[in-house]
Design a protein around this motif. Structure first.
Motif, PDB file in Angstrom:
ATOM      1  N   GLY A  61       0.925  -1.368   0.016  1.00  0.00           N
ATOM      2  CA  GLY A  61      -0.275  -0.321  -0.153  1.00  0.00           C
ATOM      3  C   GLY A  61       0.403   1.306  -0.153  1.00  0.00           C
ATOM      4  O   GLY A  61       2.283   1.003  -0.164  1.00  0.00           O
ATOM      5  N   THR A  62       0.225   2.702   0.841  1.00  0.00           N
ATOM      6  CA  THR A  62       0.998   3.543   0.216  1.00  0.00           C
ATOM      7  C   THR A  62       1.712   4.021   1.265  1.00  0.00           C
ATOM      8  O   THR A  62       3.069   4.369   1.108  1.00  0.00           O
ATOM      9  CB  THR A  62      -0.442   4.765   1.070  1.00  0.00           C
ATOM     10  OG1 THR A  62      -0.922   4.798   1.290  1.00  0.00           O
ATOM     11  CG2 THR A  62      -0.682   5.100  -0.641  1.00  0.00           C
ATOM     12  N   GLY A  63       1.688   2.857   2.381  1.00  0.00           N
ATOM     13  CA  GLY A  63       2.736   2.880   3.761  1.00  0.00           C
ATOM     14  C   GLY A  63       2.326   4.223   4.586  1.00  0.00           C
ATOM     15  O   GLY A  63       1.361   5.342   4.310  1.00  0.00           O
ATOM     16  N   ILE A  64       3.181   4.506   5.841  1.00  0.00           N
ATOM     17  CA  ILE A  64       3.224   5.740   7.082  1.00  0.00           C
ATOM     18  C   ILE A  64       3.933   6.618   6.837  1.00  0.00           C
ATOM     19  O   ILE A  64       5.630   6.550   6.709  1.00  0.00           O
ATOM     20  CB  ILE A  64       2.683   4.992   8.103  1.00  0.00           C
ATOM     21  CG1 ILE A  64       1.375   4.092   7.676  1.00  0.00           C
ATOM     22  CG2 ILE A  64       2.244   6.427   9.165  1.00  0.00           C
ATOM     23  CD1 ILE A  64       1.553   3.200   9.064  1.00  0.00           C
ATOM     24  N   GLU A  65       4.252   7.873   6.081  1.00  0.00           N
ATOM     25  CA  GLU A  65       5.111   8.849   6.411  1.00  0.00           C
ATOM     26  C   GLU A  65       5.554   8.860   7.718  1.00  0.00           C
ATOM     27  O   GLU A  65       4.441   8.697   8.842  1.00  0.00           O
ATOM     28  CB  GLU A  65       5.025  10.291   6.492  1.00  0.00           C
ATOM     29  CG  GLU A  65       4.042  10.784   5.058  1.00  0.00           C
ATOM     30  CD  GLU A  65       3.673  11.935   4.555  1.00  0.00           C
ATOM     31  OE1 GLU A  65       4.539  12.975   5.533  1.00  0.00           O
ATOM     32  OE2 GLU A  65       2.900  12.429   3.394  1.00  0.00           O
ATOM     33  N   ALA A  66       7.048   8.927   8.315  1.00  0.00           N
ATOM     34  CA  ALA A  66       7.821   8.697   9.441  1.00  0.00           C
ATOM     35  C   ALA A  66       7.303   9.387  10.238  1.00  0.00           C
ATOM     36  O   ALA A  66       7.047   9.141  11.458  1.00  0.00           O
ATOM     37  CB  ALA A  66       9.237   8.193   9.319  1.00  0.00           C
ATOM     38  N   ALA A  67       6.882  10.833  10.130  1.00  0.00           N
ATOM     39  CA  ALA A  67       6.851  11.901  11.050  1.00  0.00           C
ATOM     40  C   ALA A  67       5.858  11.410  11.298  1.00  0.00           C
ATOM     41  O   ALA A  67       4.897  11.908  13.037  1.00  0.00           O
ATOM     42  CB  ALA A  67       6.862  12.971  10.252  1.00  0.00           C
ATOM     43  N   TYR A  68       4.734  10.398  11.084  1.00  0.00           N
ATOM     44  CA  TYR A  68       2.966   9.713  11.230  1.00  0.00           C
ATOM     45  C   TYR A  68       2.680   8.719  12.275  1.00  0.00           C
ATOM     46  O   TYR A  68       2.357   8.196  12.514  1.00  0.00           O
ATOM     47  CB  TYR A  68       1.979  10.295  10.279  1.00  0.00           C
ATOM     48  CG  TYR A  68       2.348  11.571   9.941  1.00  0.00           C
ATOM     49  CD1 TYR A  68       1.486  12.443  10.619  1.00  0.00           C
ATOM     50  CD2 TYR A  68       2.497  12.084   8.430  1.00  0.00           C
ATOM     51  CE1 TYR A  68       1.055  14.133   9.555  1.00  0.00           C
ATOM     52  CE2 TYR A  68       2.137  13.426   8.706  1.00  0.00           C
ATOM     53  CZ  TYR A  68       1.935  14.629   8.819  1.00  0.00           C
ATOM     54  OH  TYR A  68       1.315  15.501   7.902  1.00  0.00           O
ATOM     55  N   ILE A  69       4.186   7.803  11.970  1.00  0.00           N
ATOM     56  CA  ILE A  69       3.688   7.043  12.491  1.00  0.00           C
ATOM     57  C   ILE A  69       3.654   6.580  13.975  1.00  0.00           C
ATOM     58  O   ILE A  69       2.929   5.452  14.861  1.00  0.00           O
ATOM     59  CB  ILE A  69       5.248   5.968  12.275  1.00  0.00           C
ATOM     60  CG1 ILE A  69       6.147   5.585  10.907  1.00  0.00           C
ATOM     61  CG2 ILE A  69       5.627   4.744  13.209  1.00  0.00           C
ATOM     62  CD1 ILE A  69       7.232   5.156  10.601  1.00  0.00           C
ATOM     63  N   PRO A  70       4.444   7.632  14.796  1.00  0.00           N
ATOM     64  CA  PRO A  70       4.423   7.869  16.192  1.00  0.00           C
ATOM     65  C   PRO A  70       2.245   7.626  16.571  1.00  0.00           C
ATOM     66  O   PRO A  70       2.132   7.222  17.344  1.00  0.00           O
ATOM     67  CB  PRO A  70       5.084   8.532  16.767  1.00  0.00           C
ATOM     68  CG  PRO A  70       6.060   8.623  15.903  1.00  0.00           C
ATOM     69  CD  PRO A  70       5.778   8.611  14.950  1.00  0.00           C
TER      70      PRO A  70
END
Length: 300
Positions: A61-70
């Protein structure tokens, strides 16, 4: 007089987790829905010890931006809706933003994810609600979530689980229903290190049924497709003679219907008298019980 306390964050999360995470199959359902909502065309599900020891779900899928993972692991944090008005226009399988927080509070979770814009992947670990710093990792665009040692910090919850083989069957049932509800996605299911099936993801319901249910069962299914107003009902139904295949207690427990990609279960009471059980099954299948059904609203 009773004293009213405000529960600490950890205790509150454990209680909330019980509403979302009942067993490994609950975890698999939530993570599969997240993967589908992320636009994945290929999803791999792997479990060990019935999903108690390990659940691994990988997608493209599109994945998650590092800044938004937490942020994704904060309760009621979601990318699906923003305002009250959005509640009237939900087109995703999930939107409450509770699943990841609930899962992370009762298991050891590792997320490996990368978006198209990222130079490298990111690895994020959270155990029992306690997070660790993000580290660099490697993978193509998409997300892999590993859920290990489910209920390791809540031993009382472990007592309510069945043996690993039974929990594995619940997971297999969940994966099968999601795969049949989304024939446009290719699902690979690995149980205890053994490949169970791979659906082609060609958008054809019969192809998905062939992979999940087997050749003998799926070849006799009858196609159903009907439009009335803004609604369309389509799927595959069994023939009346198929009632002879469903006389066991396990198969008699429930009939399954999928509505708009979501599973709806109508449970039936068991009957110890085989004669009554067979007659009821015959009547049910004579009416054409829908084995695989998708029901969605079309644009007018």
């Amino acid at each position: 007089m009773a004293v009213i306390h405000v529960l600490d964050k950890h205790t509150a999360e454990l209680i909330a987790a019980g509403e979302v995470v009942e067993r490994p199959a609950s975890v698999v359902k939530e993570l599969l829905e997240n993967a589908i909502d992320a636009g994945a065309a290929q999803i791999t599900v792997s479990i060990e010890s019935g999903g108690v020891k390990l659940i691994e779900i990988s997608d493209n899928g599109t994945g998650i931006e590092a800044a938004y993972i937490p942020t994704a692991f904060i309760r009621h944090a979601t990318s699906k809706i923003q305002t009250e008005e959005d509640l009237n226009h939900i087109h995703t399988l999930g939107f409450r933003g509770e699943a990841l927080a609930s899962i992370a509070s009762v298991a050891r979770v590792e997320v490996l994810t990368r978006t198209e814009a990222d130079e490298c992947a990111s690895v994020y670990r959270i155990e029992g609600g306690e997070a660790y710093p993000i580290e660099p990792g490697a993978r193509s665009v998409g997300t892999t979530i590993r859920v290990k040692d489910l209920f390791y910090n809540t031993p009382a919850r472990m007592k309510f689980l069945k043996k690993d083989s039974s929990e594995g069957t619940f997971v297999a049932d969940t994966v099968a229903h999601v795969a049949l509800s989304h024939p446009e996605v290719s699902f690979k299911f690995i149980r205890e290190g053994k490949l169970q099936y791979v659906t082609p993801g060609d958008g054809q319901l019969r192809s998905a049924a062939y992979a999940v249910l087997g050749r003998e069962f799926s070849r006799d299914l009858i196609e159903l497709d009907n439009r009335e107003g803004v609604y369309r009902v389509w799927g595959l139904i069994t023939q009346p003679r198929s009632c002879l295949l469903y006389t066991s207690d396990a198969a008699d427990e429930e009939d399954s219907v999928d509505l708009g990609g979501r599973r709806s279960i109508e449970k039936k009471k068991k009957n110890s008298k085989k004669k009554k059980k067979l007659r009821r099954n015959t009547e049910v299948h004579r009416e054409g019980i829908i084995s695989i059904l998708q029901h969605h609203r079309q644009n007018t």
